[in-house]
Design a protein around this motif. Structure first.
Motif, short mmCIF file in Angstrom:
data_model
loop_
_atom_site.label_atom_id
_atom_site.label_comp_id
_atom_site.label_asym_id
_atom_site.label_seq_id
_atom_site.Cartn_x
_atom_site.Cartn_y
_atom_site.Cartn_z
N ASP A 1 43.86 45.26 35.86
CA ASP A 1 45.12 44.53 35.98
C ASP A 1 45.08 43.57 37.16
O ASP A 1 44.41 43.82 38.16
N ASN A 2 45.82 42.46 37.03
CA ASN A 2 45.82 41.44 38.08
C ASN A 2 46.40 41.93 39.40
O ASN A 2 46.24 41.27 40.44
N THR A 3 47.06 43.04 39.39
CA THR A 3 47.63 43.60 40.61
C THR A 3 46.75 44.68 41.22
O THR A 3 47.06 45.21 42.28
N SER A 4 45.65 45.02 40.56
CA SER A 4 44.77 46.10 41.02
C SER A 4 43.63 45.54 41.88
O SER A 4 42.92 44.61 41.46
N GLN B 1 39.94 45.01 40.70
CA GLN B 1 39.48 43.79 40.01
C GLN B 1 38.38 43.09 40.80
O GLN B 1 37.45 42.52 40.23
#
Length: 502
Positions: free
Chosen positions: A203-206, A209
């Motif tokens: 996820d883009n908030t993790s 990444q």
């Protein structure tokens, strides 16, 4: 020790003695039992190039990752954190400044410790750099980690081709050094695929990444640390730094799959021993053999090596690999992370091709032909992008990607591998470590400047920045034509003779 290794082949009576001596030297220089050991050793050494390539393949995409920018972005004026263009350039370019330091550091490490321990230290430094970035909370910490990554890359780019060139037979030297470029392209491809998968599955908030690719880089670096001890140390280092004739013989024998007392091995080590003895006996004139004052033409040769490596970095290849994701995001591609994967695949294919052509054609012919083609492809790319920038369509996008691939393919078969090959062949052993370290450091400094200013220049001139790379590719052609000698098939011990004759 010298009588034990001296070998003088008989001279047939129907040949002039001087001419026959030259021929015999060459033939004995090529003595080899099996090519497979040196191919294996060169591949293991080139895993240092793999971590360098992995770094190239990951950093461009990582900078643009949503999780990375939201964590470290310093421009908070918009709705989402982002990087100022100068910050983005610094985060990518600081590794080049680290490479500058790493190149100089190589001088201090190689002579007392050897090439294998120096490559081992590069792997450790790279792993520490990734670990710092992994645990970073602010972008300044990332800068420090990236600087260590660059330092490791700077050491690798000097020591790996140097060790390969000192182990490989003359007639295989170019192809073996090209394995370094091949493993670098493999690393780029692995890095590009890793970034694509990481962007897709996390996820883009993790923070995972960008942290998962960092962990993978640590694994590759530690693998290099382990594998380098399978490789023999440079026979030149054993003689010049330790005066260990028997270990030098064992190193040559392992690399060429010959017996330790094989006549070919004895002949090669005798040449190394005699050259080193001559240098010791002439210690009073050592200053005259410095890079600045040394003859024949040591200063010119060093400046030539610096120019070749700098022109390689200024071809524009880093423009595509470091900023490819950003470039092709601007033309509306749905997933620009696919572009580096495609570029990496093209780079890999043509790097394999380079292994088959590197010893079939002259070095200078390939370099000048490459310059002409690189100028042509960059001109087409720049012209199409400028004409289509306000009216981008599928045809323009496909044409830009196709021309970019052509550019990368030409680079992978010419300037990519050959610049390192030429520089590794320019210097005698007496100044090789110092000269190659200086050349590598200078090229990293140029890369740092270009990487730092590319984002601001792109904002100012757009795709017109391509004309800058056109100029430097044309300059590369002139450099090779006027300054670079043809070193294909030239034994290391005869480099001085080549310059004395010119």
């Amino acid at each position: 020790m010298l009588p034990e290794i001296t070998y003088a082949p008989p001279i047939p009576m129907d040949e002039p003695p001087a001419k026959q001596e030259t021929t015999d030297d060459s033939s004995e220089e090529e003595a080899i039992g099996s090519p497979w050991p040196i191919i294996l050793f060169s591949t293991l050494i080139a895993t240092g190039g793999l971590i360098f390539g992995y770094d190239i393949g990951t950093i461009g995409g990582m900078i643009d990752m949503p999780a990375f920018t939201s964590t470290f972005g310093d421009n908070t004026t918009g709705t989402q954190p982002a990087f100022y263009s100068i910050t983005k350039g610094a985060l990518i370019g600081i590794s080049s400044m680290g490479g500058f330091v790493g190149g100089i550091l190589s001088i201090l490490l190689i002579t007392p410790f050897g090439l294998r321990p120096t490559i081992f230290s590069a792997g450790l430094i790279y792993a520490v750099g990734n670990l710092i970035t992994f645990t970073a909370k602010v972008w300044v910490q990332v800068m420090f980690g990236r600087a260590l990554n660059g330092m490791a890359n700077g050491i690798v780019c000097v020591t790996c081709p140097m060790l390969i060139s000192e182990l490989a037979p003359t007639n295989m030297r170019g192809g073996m050094i090209c394995i370094q470029q091949l493993l670098t392209t493999v690393g780029i491809q692995i890095g590009s695929v890793t970034m694509y998968l990481s962007q897709m599955y996390f996820d883009n908030t993790s923070s995972l990444q960008y942290q998962v690719p960092l962990l993978e880089g640590i694994v590759w670096a530690l693998a290099t640390c382990a594998l380098i001890w399978v490789v023999p140390e440079s026979p030149y280092w054993y003689l010049t730094s330790r005066k260990l004739v028997e270990k030098s013989k064992a190193s040559v024998a392992r690399a060429r799959s010959l017996g330790v007392n094989d006549p070919g091995v004895l002949r090669i080590v005798a040449i190394m021993f005699n050259n080193n003895s001559d240098e010791d006996e002439d210690a009073a004139n050592r200053e005259k053999r410095s890079i600045r004052k040394g003859q024949p033409k040591y200063l010119l040769r060093t400046l030539t090596g610096i120019s070749v490596l700098c022109c390689q970095q200024l071809t524009g290849i880093n423009y595509f690999f470091f900023f490819g994701t950003t470039i092709f995001a601007t033309i509306g591609l749905t997933n620009p992370y696919l572009v580096p994967i495609f570029f990496g695949f093209v780079n890999l294919i043509f790097s394999v091709v380079s292994l088959f052509i590197i010893e079939r054609f002259n070095r200078t012919t390939l370099l000048m032909s490459g310059s002409v083609l690189l100028v042509s492809f960059m001109l087409i790319f720049t012209t199409v992008s400028l004409v289509s920038v306000n009216n981008m369509n599928v045809v323009s996008g496909v044409l830009m990607v196709t021309v970019s691939c052509g550019f990368i393919g030409v680079f992978a078969t010419t300037w990519g591998p050959l610049s390192g090959v030429v520089v590794s062949e320019l210097y005698p052993i007496s100044i090789k470590v110092k000269a190659m370290s200086i050349c590598g450091s200078a090229s990293w400094l140029v890369t740092f400047v270009m990487t730092l200013i590319t984002p601001p220049l792109t904002e100012l001139f757009g795709f017109g920045i391509g004309f800058v790379f056109v100029f430097f590719n044309a300059l590369g052609f002139a450099l090779v034509y006027y300054l670079v000698p043809e070193t294909k098939g030239m034994p290391l011990e005869r480099l001085d003779e080549l310059y004395e004759q010119q």
